[in-house]
Design an enzyme around this catalytic site. Structure first.
Site, PDB file in Angstrom:
ATOM      1  N   ASP A  82      11.405 -20.803  43.170  1.00 52.00           N
ATOM      2  CA  ASP A  82      12.769 -20.844  42.628  1.00 52.00           C
ATOM      3  C   ASP A  82      12.986 -21.968  41.621  1.00 52.00           C
ATOM      4  OD1 ASP A  82      13.439 -18.715  44.194  1.00 52.00           O
ATOM      5  OD2 ASP A  82      14.695 -19.836  45.600  1.00 52.00           O
TER       6      ASP A  82
ATOM      7  N   LYS B 298      22.601 -21.568  43.768  1.00 52.38           N
ATOM      8  CA  LYS B 298      22.510 -20.226  43.183  1.00 52.38           C
ATOM      9  C   LYS B 298      22.775 -19.183  44.259  1.00 52.38           C
ATOM     10  CE  LYS B 298      18.363 -19.174  45.226  1.00 52.38           C
ATOM     11  NZ  LYS B 298      18.186 -18.120  46.268  1.00 52.38           N
TER      12      LYS B 298
END
Length: 294
Positions: free
Chosen positions: A144, A19
């Protein structure tokens, strides 16, 4: 072992995407020591590969060799053990991890590996946890990890676990990974917040905003502390508006074309890695999380 050899030995392959943080604002420090943030998480087509073979021994084993991280400290293995109580007692797994995403670069590789392990084993072990239940479990592994279970680009708040779907425009990026790595904990601990930042409103946020106004609040501290990383940032910045992802040490720029990215990557500084990537809309196993795959 090669992918074909693993598959011949009964392993199934699963992808764990990286990401980018398109921006990262640190709002304030919480009483528990964590920080409230705002960010946009953007999935990209840079992957680690997880190969999983279930067994009926009840044992969870890592079958790949990673000298820099002990098996007991591996988030992927921790994820499997965290899910194990929801499976049959005899359910076990052999897990082989092929790393491509640089470690310690702010690309979320370890978190994504853990999330993919939860997604895959939830199906393979027939645990039947919902996506929301997996997200709640994932938060125990790191801030995350729930995003990768969420499985789509997101506006994130809290410590990163409060997620709202966020539509991003199709975009190619060049990601440059310096040799030096950065400790997330150390970056946040050294962060000097002179005052609380005013939170943005998602309703007023637009991809058309000047990217120079959308910063990573951790970037300044990293560039000050790590001179080698700062040199890489300065080099990349000549080709576009370079921005750090996560707590570093990777930087990225938006591209007008893949060819442009390849040409820039060929010139990259010594001892760095370069990846020309595309933004994704969804996690490659999004349907598996929803129970429509397998």
């Amino acid at each position: 072992m090669q992918a074909n050899e693993l598959k011949e030995n009964g392993y199934q392959e699963f992808l764990a995407p990286a990401k980018l943080n398109l921006f990262l604002h640190v709002i304030n420090k919480r009483l528990d020591g964590y920080h409230n943030i705002q960010t946009v998480f953007q999935l990209i087509d840079l992957y680690d590969n997880l190969f999983i073979k279930t067994n009926e021994s009840g044992l969870i084993r890592r079958t790949s060799h990673h000298p820099n991280i002990q098996e007991s400290d591996d988030l992927t293995i921790k994820a499997a053990h965290l899910l194990k109580p929801f499976a049959n007692k005899q359910s076990g797994a052999d897990i082989f991890i092929k790393k491509t995403i640089p470690m310690g670069g702010g690309l979320g590789g370890g978190s994504s590996d853990a999330a993919t392990a939860l997604i895959a084993l939830n199906a393979l072990w027939d645990c039947q946890l919902t996506q929301q239940e997996l997200q709640e479990l994932a938060l125990k592994l790191g801030a995350d990890v729930p995003f990768f279970i969420f499985g789509q680009n997101a506006w994130a708040e809290g410590i990163g676990e409060k997620l709202t779907p966020f539509q991003t425009t199709p975009q190619d990026y060049l990601v440059i990974a310096p040799r030096e790595t950065v400790s997330t904990r150390e970056v946040f601990e050294s962060l000097e917040l002179t005052k609380d930042r005013i939170p943005l409103k998602i309703a007023g946020f637009s991809n058309e905003l000047d990217p120079k106004n959308l910063v990573n609040d951790l970037e300044k501290g990293v560039l000050k502390e790590f001179k080698g990383i700062a040199l890489v940032f300065d080099w990349l910045n000549q080709f576009g508006h370079a921005k750090m992802t996560g707590s570093g040490s990777c930087f990225f720029i938006s591209l007008s074309s893949v060819d442009e990215g390849k040409k820039i990557a060929e010139k990259r500084p010594e001892h760095t890695l370069g990846f020309v990537v595309k933004g994704l809309n969804n996690h490659p196993h999004f349907n598996l999380m929803l129970g429509t795959e397998y």
